[in-house]
Design an enzyme around this catalytic site. Structure first.
Site, short mmCIF file in Angstrom:
data_model
loop_
_atom_site.label_atom_id
_atom_site.label_comp_id
_atom_site.label_asym_id
_atom_site.label_seq_id
_atom_site.Cartn_x
_atom_site.Cartn_y
_atom_site.Cartn_z
N ASP A 1 0.82 -1.22 0.00
CA ASP A 1 0.00 0.00 0.00
C ASP A 1 0.85 1.27 0.00
OD1 ASP A 1 0.75 -0.88 2.60
OD2 ASP A 1 -0.59 0.62 3.48
N ASP B 1 2.67 -7.54 0.75
CA ASP B 1 2.78 -6.79 2.00
C ASP B 1 1.70 -7.30 2.96
OD1 ASP B 1 3.43 -4.80 3.85
OD2 ASP B 1 1.97 -3.41 2.97
N MET C 1 0.68 -5.57 6.06
CA MET C 1 -0.14 -4.51 6.61
C MET C 1 -0.70 -3.63 5.50
SD MET C 1 0.11 -5.12 9.81
CE MET C 1 -0.31 -3.65 10.75
N ASP D 1 -4.86 -61.43 -38.38
CA ASP D 1 -6.28 -61.08 -38.30
C ASP D 1 -7.07 -62.33 -37.90
OD1 ASP D 1 -8.20 -58.72 -39.32
OD2 ASP D 1 -9.14 -60.66 -39.73
N ASN E 1 -18.78 -62.68 -32.72
CA ASN E 1 -19.59 -61.65 -32.07
C ASN E 1 -21.09 -61.89 -32.29
OD1 ASN E 1 -17.79 -59.99 -30.72
ND2 ASN E 1 -17.30 -58.79 -32.55
N ASP F 1 -14.83 -60.23 -27.04
CA ASP F 1 -13.72 -59.62 -26.30
C ASP F 1 -12.87 -60.68 -25.62
OD1 ASP F 1 -14.45 -57.13 -27.07
OD2 ASP F 1 -15.15 -56.44 -25.10
N GLU G 1 -9.86 -56.62 -34.69
CA GLU G 1 -9.37 -57.98 -34.45
C GLU G 1 -8.04 -58.20 -35.15
OE1 GLU G 1 -12.09 -57.16 -36.24
OE2 GLU G 1 -12.45 -58.57 -37.88
#
Ligand SMILES: [Mg+2]
Length: 458
Positions: A10, A53, A55, A327, A335, A344, A370
């Site tokens: 200040d 600061d 104060m 592959d 699937n 999976d 795959e």
């Protein structure tokens, strides 16, 4: 190293004095005359350090600091409190409001510059981790944002040949829940740090038998101790040694007689910073792992594969490299018949078989749904053909349970390619292996084809 420093005071005369000193060291400076302006500038300008600061009218330094540390946008900016008050209780209040460091007026400039340098260096490092972590988070690669961790359970090493002094520090740390160890000299400290991952080292600069600065430099030079916060304790007249210690990479210091509360807060701040740093690093490691591996099979992903191949091939392998493109045959029907969870499971089973039938220095990647790729450095076309045949036969022989009492035979088609030409690109060799794999499919599946026109002879 240039950095942005925000000076908050200040009294304009104070600000001007600090600004002149720091500008002379090529720091970029902004100034604020009250806490509100400080908060605004900290948010918008994002300084690397704030000199604050204590104060000030309306909002004092403690409150300003507390607000800075409570805001996500500013909590990582180090704050050094500057005050005319030398009272330990005031120092403590500053540290407890979250200040990273503390200087008393009149400011000693070499002390100030040493602390600024050290805090800026640390912030730069943390910033780098933070940015990488944020990138990872933005990519959805990490899970949670780091919070403020407790220091309980942290391990600290107190290095001092003076029993009473060491005991005082150990007791103070223990009251924070920190587990303190003790070393009476350099050799013991090196042995202990090699065996135990400490989160803080408190080093006495008053040791008579060993050179504590040499120990500091050894700790900084060694990878395993390089990032452990180093807190120095010195006699008030040892200012030169403290500054040398900072040059060597110490993070903070205290002077004797040690104020227990100040020690606790400084230790806490250092340990928290270390935890924060560890956390950012762990996030990054996890992000890398997730960015480079396929979660289903644990194999590398396509991104890693391309980089790995590029590295291998640009190194100019003397014996060439073979690539297998694999592959799974009729995977869509697996699937369709048994459902995706079974699909999976089939891919995982194939992955396990491949992992067990390849050499340790081969790399396997999941290339697509795959599709797998095996990279075999140094494998000749004959080696590659033998390996491919072995993998094909192993998968065919692999028992796979698709449902209760339903055994299903899985087969793979493999295309192999070899090159010892430096100018071959990863894309070219993968294309060649892929084309061979399609011939294997067209030729009836569950077989191996070699990219004859590509094996370096053409
Ligand atoms: Mg003031």
């Amino acid at each position: 190293m240039t950095a942005r420093i925000l000076i908050v005071d200040d009294v304009p005369a104070n600000t001007r004095l600090l600004e002149a000193k720091l500008s002379a060291e090529y720091y970029q400076i902004a100034t604020a005359q009250d806490g509100f302006e400080a908060l605004r500038l900290a948010n918008g300008w994002q300084p690397d350090l704030i000199l604050l600061d204590v104060m000030m009218p309306d909002m004092d330094g403690y409150e300003t600091c507390r607000r800075l540390k409570a805001e996500a946008a500013t909590h990582h900016i180090p704050v050094v409190m500057v005050t005319a008050l030398g009272e330990p209780s005031e120092r403590l209040r500053g540290l407890e409001s979250g200040a990273d460091d503390f200087l008393t007026k009149p400011v000693e400039y070499d002390t100030l510059l040493a602390r600024v340098k050290s805090l800026v260096r640390l912030k730069r490092m943390l910033d780098e981790w933070r940015v990488r972590g944020e990138t990872a988070r933005a990519l959805g690669l990490t899970l949670e944002a780091p919070g403020i961790p407790s220091v309980a359970g942290a391990r600290a090493l107190v290095v001092d040949d003076w029993d009473l002094g060491a005991q005082l520090v150990q007791d103070a740390l223990a009251r924070e829940g920190v587990l303190p160890g003790r070393a009476a000299g350099e050799a013991e400290a090196m042995a202990l740090t090699a065996a135990i991952p400490f989160d803080l080292i408190v080093l006495s600069l008053s040791m008579a038998n060993d050179d504590p600065l040499r120990l500091a430099s050894r700790l900084r030079a060694q990878d395993s101790t390089h990032d452990i916060p180093l807190l120095l304790i010195a006699e008030p007249e040892q200012r030169e040694r403290i500054l040398r210690g900072f040059d060597l990479g110490a993070n903070d210091w205290l002077v004797r007689p040690v104020d227990e509360n100040e020690l606790r807060v400084r230790a806490r701040n250092q340990i928290r910073r270390k935890f924060y740093q560890d956390r950012l690093r762990a996030d990054l490691g996890q992000a890398l792992e997730m960015a480079l591996t396929d979660p289903l099979t644990g194999f590398y992903n396509q991104r890693y594969l391309m980089r790995h191949l590029r590295g291998l091939m640009s190194a100019g392998l003397p014996n060439g490299v073979s690539v297998l493109m694999l592959d799974v045959d009729h995977f869509k029907s697996v699937n369709d018949r048994f459902g995706h969870p079974v699909g999976d499971k089939a891919l995982k089973a194939v992955a396990e078989t491949l992992r067990g039938r390849t050499r340790v220095f081969d790399s396997i990647a999941r290339y697509g749904g795959e599709e797998f790729v095996v990279v075999m450095p140094g494998a000749s076309p004959v080696d590659a053909r033998n390996a491919a045949e072995r993998l094909r036969a192993s998968v065919e022989a692999m028992p796979f349970q698709a449902g209760p009492n339903v055994m299903h035979t899985i087969t793979i088609s493999i295309g192999a390619a070899y090159t010892n030409k430096r100018e071959t690109t990863p894309e070219q060799i993968l294309q060649a292996a892929d084309a061979a794999m399609y011939r294997a499919k067209a030729g009836g599946r569950n077989r191996v084809e070699f990219a004859e026109d590509f094996d370096g002879k053409a």
